[in-house]
Design a protein around this motif. Structure first.
Motif, PDB file in Angstrom:
ATOM      1  N   ILE A  65     -22.309  96.095  67.199  1.00 31.61           N
ATOM      2  CA  ILE A  65     -21.080  95.285  67.201  1.00 31.61           C
ATOM      3  C   ILE A  65     -20.385  95.431  65.850  1.00 31.61           C
ATOM      4  CG2 ILE A  65     -20.149  92.924  67.247  1.00 31.61           C
ATOM      5  CD1 ILE A  65     -22.246  92.284  69.396  1.00 31.61           C
ATOM      6  N   GLY A  68     -15.665  92.022  62.609  1.00 34.22           N
ATOM      7  CA  GLY A  68     -14.392  91.574  63.169  1.00 34.22           C
ATOM      8  C   GLY A  68     -14.281  90.089  63.000  1.00 34.22           C
ATOM      9  N   ASP A  72     -15.559  85.896  70.024  1.00 36.25           N
ATOM     10  CA  ASP A  72     -15.375  86.691  71.233  1.00 36.25           C
ATOM     11  C   ASP A  72     -16.008  88.079  71.139  1.00 36.25           C
ATOM     12  OD1 ASP A  72     -14.256  86.651  73.908  1.00 36.25           O
ATOM     13  OD2 ASP A  72     -13.013  88.317  73.191  1.00 36.25           O
ATOM     14  N   ARG A  73     -16.168  88.607  69.913  1.00 26.77           N
ATOM     15  CA  ARG A  73     -16.748  89.943  69.825  1.00 26.77           C
ATOM     16  C   ARG A  73     -18.230  89.939  70.205  1.00 26.77           C
ATOM     17  NH1 ARG A  73     -16.862  88.233  64.435  1.00 26.77           N
ATOM     18  NH2 ARG A  73     -18.491  89.100  63.098  1.00 26.77           N
ATOM     19  N   TYR A  74     -18.832  88.753  70.282  1.00 22.64           N
ATOM     20  CA  TYR A  74     -20.235  88.638  70.718  1.00 22.64           C
ATOM     21  C   TYR A  74     -20.333  88.195  72.178  1.00 22.64           C
ATOM     22  CZ  TYR A  74     -21.121  88.641  65.655  1.00 22.64           C
ATOM     23  OH  TYR A  74     -21.178  88.958  64.329  1.00 22.64           O
TER      24      TYR A  74
END
Ligand SMILES: [Zn+2]
Length: 430
Positions: A65, A68, A72-74
């Motif tokens: 990942i 950022g 939401d990136r997780y």
């Protein structure tokens, strides 16, 4: 009626509410029985706490990942398929201690400053996830019971997501805590004895109102809502990225226990993904005036008993009940549960301002207060990397400094004169 009875009676209508997208399933953390996504409350077979499960591919993605912003990136490791609304949550700074660590004989003490979240507390992580889950369930709004940081966070993210928000609270809640809630357009209702009947009764009430209004029950405590605790995992992801590995110990305040548990789950996933090889000791800290977890830990109990009292002056950890999931995290990780005196915590809050430049609410000073005893007991070592979680910002609870600040405004003014000002300042050294 207990939560368990209520859920048996009402489970089907929640499943109907779950909406359009495919939700992730839940498993009992004790007997491993699978439950449909959207289930609330404990396992109906053994009363264990429910927990979302993720496939290996999702956990493995932790290794790749990209840096950022926001939660939401997780999303592949959160119990939602809906975009998590972003208000600037997460990516809070990990600040090396400048003086207190050295004074305690700790070479690597860090502060994870969760007060830098948009509403000023770690609860924003759960608030953001709650808004996504409410949208995913097709709910019209969100509801919780709180007069504190959880209410402020939920109100903000509900506003961002275009959802209605209803906050239930005990009569007589401090108005300062409600400013953020009111500004975000949430409805606030005082309810007689909301928490005095125990957590199960409060949860029953919230679930019943939620069903009637088609609201999502965003009561952030894993024995009631098994999903929101997952938002706290993102703290572990961020700490690990910042330190290029897991710390040796994480020390954090424990009310209901989701903050401790969520982070522990995060570290377990990081190990499963091969990102870290060792795991930190999880150390939960409570006030000795409201110590359900401390009592259970010291007495070696399997469950945390609800106390007949909660007399701490520290908002955020003045709780009579706590979850056994936090007890499990402390034990499994080789950590501990520590108790601190309220007055020591208030003194540490001031010390953190003066010695570190950090303005935090009292509950954030609780883990730092516990460090001296943890050092004395040999639970944290001199060269270990120790991370204290500062759960909320100073403006959340500014009672301590307000009177002092107001008295400055009432003092007679000095003349517009460099000599007089310099003399006064030199007469009272810092
Ligand atoms: Zn079970």
């Amino acid at each position: 009626m207990t939560v368990r009875d209520f859920l048996r009676a009402h489970q089907s209508s929640y499943h109907a509410l779950k909406g359009r997208t495919k939700l992730k399933t839940l498993h009992c953390s004790q007997c491993k029985t699978e439950f449909p996504a959207g289930t609330f409350g404990r396992c109906t077979k053994c009363e264990g706490i429910l927990k979302p499960e993720y496939p290996d591919a999702a956990v493995g993605s932790l290794a790749t990942i990209a840096p950022g912003h926001g939660l939401d990136r997780y999303r592949s490791l959160l119990p939602t398929n809906t975009a998590v609304p972003y208000l600037g949550e997460g990516n809070t700074p990990l600040i090396p201690s400048r003086r207190i660590g050295r004074e305690l004989g700790l070479e690597h003490l860090f502060f994870k400053h969760e007060g830098c979240n948009p509403s000023g507390a770690f609860k924003d992580r759960a608030g953001a996830l709650a808004a996504a889950l409410a949208l995913e369930h097709g709910a019209k709004g969100v509801i919780t019971g709180s007069s504190g940081n959880a209410a402020a966070a939920l109100a903000a993210y509900a506003a961002a997501a275009g959802l209605e928000c209803l906050i239930l609270l005990e009569p007589g809640a401090p108005p300062a805590k409600l400013r953020q809630v009111v500004l975000a357009g949430a409805r606030v209702l005082s309810v007689d004895g909301l928490f005095s009947r125990g957590p199960e009764a409060a949860a029953d009430l919230i679930l019943q109102v939620a069903e009637k209004l088609r609201y999502y029950p965003a009561f952030a405590w894993a024995p009631v809502n098994p999903c929101l605790v997952e938002a706290m995992k993102t703290i572990s992801y961020e700490v690990t990225t910042a330190l290029s590995g897991a710390p040796d110990a994480v020390v954090c305040p424990a009310g209901g226990g989701d903050l401790v548990t969520g982070q522990w789950r995060g570290y377990l996933e990081l190990r499963r993904a091969g990102v870290v090889t060792k795991l930190p000791k999880m150390i939960a800290v409570q006030s000795l005036s409201a110590p359900p977890l401390v009592e259970a830990y010291r007495r070696g109990l399997p469950r945390v008993l609800t106390l007949p009292y909660a007399n701490s002056k520290i908002s955020g950890i003045n709780v009579a009940f706590s979850g056994e999931h936090a007890l499990g995290a402390a034990r499994e990780s080789g950590g501990a549960v520590a108790g601190v005196e309220d007055e020591d915590v208030f003194a540490m809050q001031r010390r953190m301002g003066r010695e570190e430049g950090l303005w935090v609410e009292p509950v954030s000073a609780a883990p730092v207060t516990a460090l001296q005893e943890l050092r004395n007991q040999g639970r944290v070592g001199k060269s270990e990397k120790v991370v204290c979680i500062l759960s909320g910002a100073g403006f959340k609870d500014s009672n301590l400094s307000l009177a002092e600040a107001e008295s400055i405004g009432r003092r007679p003014a000095f003349p517009f004169d460099a000599e007089a000002i310099s003399q006064e300042a030199a007469a009272k050294p810092f």
